[in-house]
Design a protein around this motif. Structure first.
Motif, PDB file in Angstrom:
ATOM      1  N   LEU A   9       0.858  -1.175   0.000  1.00 14.12           N
ATOM      2  CA  LEU A   9       0.000   0.000   0.000  1.00 14.12           C
ATOM      3  C   LEU A   9       0.894   1.225   0.000  1.00 14.12           C
ATOM      4  O   LEU A   9       1.636   1.461   0.950  1.00 14.12           O
ATOM      5  CB  LEU A   9      -0.910   0.003   1.229  1.00 14.12           C
ATOM      6  N   VAL A  10       0.848   1.981  -1.106  1.00 14.74           N
ATOM      7  CA  VAL A  10       1.680   3.171  -1.242  1.00 14.74           C
ATOM      8  C   VAL A  10       0.824   4.389  -0.946  1.00 14.74           C
ATOM      9  O   VAL A  10      -0.127   4.683  -1.677  1.00 14.74           O
ATOM     10  CB  VAL A  10       2.285   3.272  -2.655  1.00 14.74           C
ATOM     11  N   GLY A  11       1.152   5.078   0.127  1.00 12.34           N
ATOM     12  CA  GLY A  11       0.477   6.315   0.479  1.00 12.34           C
ATOM     13  C   GLY A  11       1.313   7.508   0.059  1.00 12.34           C
ATOM     14  O   GLY A  11       2.333   7.363  -0.627  1.00 12.34           O
ATOM     15  N   GLU A  12       0.912   8.671   0.464  1.00 13.25           N
ATOM     16  CA  GLU A  12       1.639   9.894   0.113  1.00 13.25           C
ATOM     17  C   GLU A  12       3.014   9.926   0.780  1.00 13.25           C
ATOM     18  O   GLU A  12       4.011  10.257   0.157  1.00 13.25           O
ATOM     19  CB  GLU A  12       0.832  11.120   0.539  1.00 13.25           C
ATOM     20  N   ARG A  24       2.050  -9.008  11.157  1.00  9.63           N
ATOM     21  CA  ARG A  24       2.703  -7.710  11.292  1.00  9.63           C
ATOM     22  C   ARG A  24       2.947  -7.101   9.922  1.00  9.63           C
ATOM     23  O   ARG A  24       3.132  -7.801   8.938  1.00  9.63           O
ATOM     24  CB  ARG A  24       3.983  -7.823  12.099  1.00  9.63           C
ATOM     25  N   ALA A  25       2.924  -5.802   9.889  1.00  7.68           N
ATOM     26  CA  ALA A  25       3.181  -5.058   8.661  1.00  7.68           C
ATOM     27  C   ALA A  25       4.494  -4.305   8.807  1.00  7.68           C
ATOM     28  O   ALA A  25       4.868  -3.898   9.903  1.00  7.68           O
ATOM     29  CB  ALA A  25       2.043  -4.082   8.387  1.00  7.68           C
ATOM     30  N   VAL A  26       5.198  -4.144   7.695  1.00  7.34           N
ATOM     31  CA  VAL A  26       6.435  -3.373   7.673  1.00  7.34           C
ATOM     32  C   VAL A  26       6.103  -2.021   7.048  1.00  7.34           C
ATOM     33  O   VAL A  26       5.485  -1.959   5.985  1.00  7.34           O
ATOM     34  CB  VAL A  26       7.517  -4.094   6.841  1.00  7.34           C
ATOM     35  N   MET A  27       6.506  -0.949   7.721  1.00  5.60           N
ATOM     36  CA  MET A  27       6.242   0.397   7.219  1.00  5.60           C
ATOM     37  C   MET A  27       7.560   1.106   6.948  1.00  5.60           C
ATOM     38  O   MET A  27       8.545   0.893   7.654  1.00  5.60           O
ATOM     39  CB  MET A  27       5.413   1.185   8.223  1.00  5.60           C
ATOM     40  N   ALA A  28       7.550   1.941   5.909  1.00  5.32           N
ATOM     41  CA  ALA A  28       8.730   2.738   5.564  1.00  5.32           C
ATOM     42  C   ALA A  28       8.262   4.098   5.055  1.00  5.32           C
ATOM     43  O   ALA A  28       7.218   4.206   4.420  1.00  5.32           O
ATOM     44  CB  ALA A  28       9.554   2.044   4.490  1.00  5.32           C
ATOM     45  N   LYS A  29       9.056   5.115   5.342  1.00  4.54           N
ATOM     46  CA  LYS A  29       8.749   6.453   4.848  1.00  4.54           C
ATOM     47  C   LYS A  29       9.158   6.568   3.383  1.00  4.54           C
ATOM     48  O   LYS A  29      10.157   5.988   2.961  1.00  4.54           O
ATOM     49  CB  LYS A  29       9.490   7.516   5.658  1.00  4.54           C
ATOM     50  N   VAL A  30       8.384   7.325   2.630  1.00  8.60           N
ATOM     51  CA  VAL A  30       8.701   7.600   1.235  1.00  8.60           C
ATOM     52  C   VAL A  30       9.671   8.782   1.188  1.00  8.60           C
ATOM     53  O   VAL A  30       9.342   9.870   1.665  1.00  8.60           O
ATOM     54  CB  VAL A  30       7.420   7.916   0.435  1.00  8.60           C
ATOM     55  N   LEU A  31      10.853   8.544   0.633  1.00  9.15           N
ATOM     56  CA  LEU A  31      11.834   9.623   0.494  1.00  9.15           C
ATOM     57  C   LEU A  31      11.577  10.434  -0.766  1.00  9.15           C
ATOM     58  O   LEU A  31      11.899  11.614  -0.822  1.00  9.15           O
ATOM     59  CB  LEU A  31      13.248   9.055   0.459  1.00  9.15           C
ATOM     60  N   GLY A  32      11.013   9.790  -1.769  1.00  4.55           N
ATOM     61  CA  GLY A  32      10.729  10.496  -3.013  1.00  4.55           C
ATOM     62  C   GLY A  32      10.068   9.586  -4.023  1.00  4.55           C
ATOM     63  O   GLY A  32      10.132   8.367  -3.918  1.00  4.55           O
ATOM     64  N   LYS A  33       9.400  10.210  -4.996  1.00  5.25           N
ATOM     65  CA  LYS A  33       8.755   9.498  -6.098  1.00  5.25           C
ATOM     66  C   LYS A  33       9.184  10.171  -7.396  1.00  5.25           C
ATOM     67  O   LYS A  33       9.243  11.391  -7.475  1.00  5.25           O
ATOM     68  CB  LYS A  33       7.230   9.566  -5.988  1.00  5.25           C
ATOM     69  N   VAL A  39       7.901   4.728 -16.248  1.00  3.81           N
ATOM     70  CA  VAL A  39       8.129   3.922 -15.050  1.00  3.81           C
ATOM     71  C   VAL A  39       8.038   4.814 -13.818  1.00  3.81           C
ATOM     72  O   VAL A  39       8.637   5.890 -13.777  1.00  3.81           O
ATOM     73  CB  VAL A  39       9.516   3.226 -15.083  1.00  3.81           C
ATOM     74  N   GLU A  40       7.280   4.357 -12.831  1.00  3.82           N
ATOM     75  CA  GLU A  40       7.180   5.049 -11.547  1.00  3.82           C
ATOM     76  C   GLU A  40       8.156   4.398 -10.577  1.00  3.82           C
ATOM     77  O   GLU A  40       8.190   3.165 -10.457  1.00  3.82           O
ATOM     78  CB  GLU A  40       5.753   4.923 -11.012  1.00  3.82           C
ATOM     79  N   VAL A  41       8.960   5.204  -9.886  1.00  2.00           N
ATOM     80  CA  VAL A  41       9.918   4.699  -8.897  1.00  2.00           C
ATOM     81  C   VAL A  41       9.640   5.381  -7.564  1.00  2.00           C
ATOM     82  O   VAL A  41       9.509   6.601  -7.505  1.00  2.00           O
ATOM     83  CB  VAL A  41      11.378   4.957  -9.326  1.00  2.00           C
ATOM     84  N   VAL A  42       9.542   4.567  -6.503  1.00  2.00           N
ATOM     85  CA  VAL A  42       9.330   5.071  -5.148  1.00  2.00           C
ATOM     86  C   VAL A  42      10.540   4.661  -4.317  1.00  2.00           C
ATOM     87  O   VAL A  42      10.850   3.479  -4.201  1.00  2.00           O
ATOM     88  CB  VAL A  42       8.029   4.501  -4.530  1.00  2.00           C
ATOM     89  N   CYS A  43      11.228   5.647  -3.736  1.00  2.00           N
ATOM     90  CA  CYS A  43      12.404   5.395  -2.900  1.00  2.00           C
ATOM     91  C   CYS A  43      11.992   5.434  -1.432  1.00  2.00           C
ATOM     92  O   CYS A  43      11.378   6.396  -0.982  1.00  2.00           O
ATOM     93  CB  CYS A  43      13.465   6.453  -3.176  1.00  2.00           C
ATOM     94  N   LEU A  44      12.336   4.378  -0.708  1.00  2.00           N
ATOM     95  CA  LEU A  44      11.963   4.261   0.706  1.00  2.00           C
ATOM     96  C   LEU A  44      13.163   4.512   1.606  1.00  2.00           C
ATOM     97  O   LEU A  44      14.310   4.450   1.167  1.00  2.00           O
ATOM     98  CB  LEU A  44      11.395   2.866   0.972  1.00  2.00           C
TER      99      LEU A  44
END
Length: 81
Positions: A9-12, A24-33, A39-44
Motif C-alpha cells: 500500500l503506497v500512500g503519500e 505484522r506489517a512493515v512500514m517505511a517512509k517515502v523519500l521520493g517518487k 516507469v514510476e519509482v518510489v524510494c523508501l
C-alpha cells in the motif's frame, strides 16, 4: 522456493508491506517518487524486502540499503467521441 503473497500500500508519505500469513506489517517512509520513461519509482527510507525477493505483485524491487519500488505507469485509455 515458495512465492509469498505480499500486499503493498503506497500512500503519500508511507508505504506499508504486509506478507500473507504474518500478523505484522512493515512500514517505511517515502523519500521520493519519480516518473521517468513510463516507469514510476518510489524510494523508501529502509529495506522492506529480503535479498531473495525481486517482486511484490506489480512492483519490482531493488536496493541494498533502501528499497526502490518500481512499476510501469498505467497507459491512459483513449476515448473516442
Amino acid at each position: 522456493m515458495k512465492d509469498s503473497k505480499v500486499s503493498v500500500l503506497v500512500g503519500e508519505d508511507v508505504v506499508t508491506v504486509k506478507r500473507e500469513g504474518s500478523n505484522r506489517a512493515v512500514m517505511a517512509k517515502v523519500l521520493g517518487k519519480v516518473s521517468v520513461d513510463g516507469v514510476e519509482v518510489v524510494c523508501l527510507d529502509r529495506l522492506v524486502h529480503e535479498s531473495h525477493e525481486q517482486q511484490f505483485g506489480e512492483w519490482t524491487l531493488a536496493g541494498a540499503v533502501t528499497t526502490l519500488l518500481s512499476r510501469p505507469l498505467a497507459m491512459p485509455i483513449a476515448v473516442t467521441a
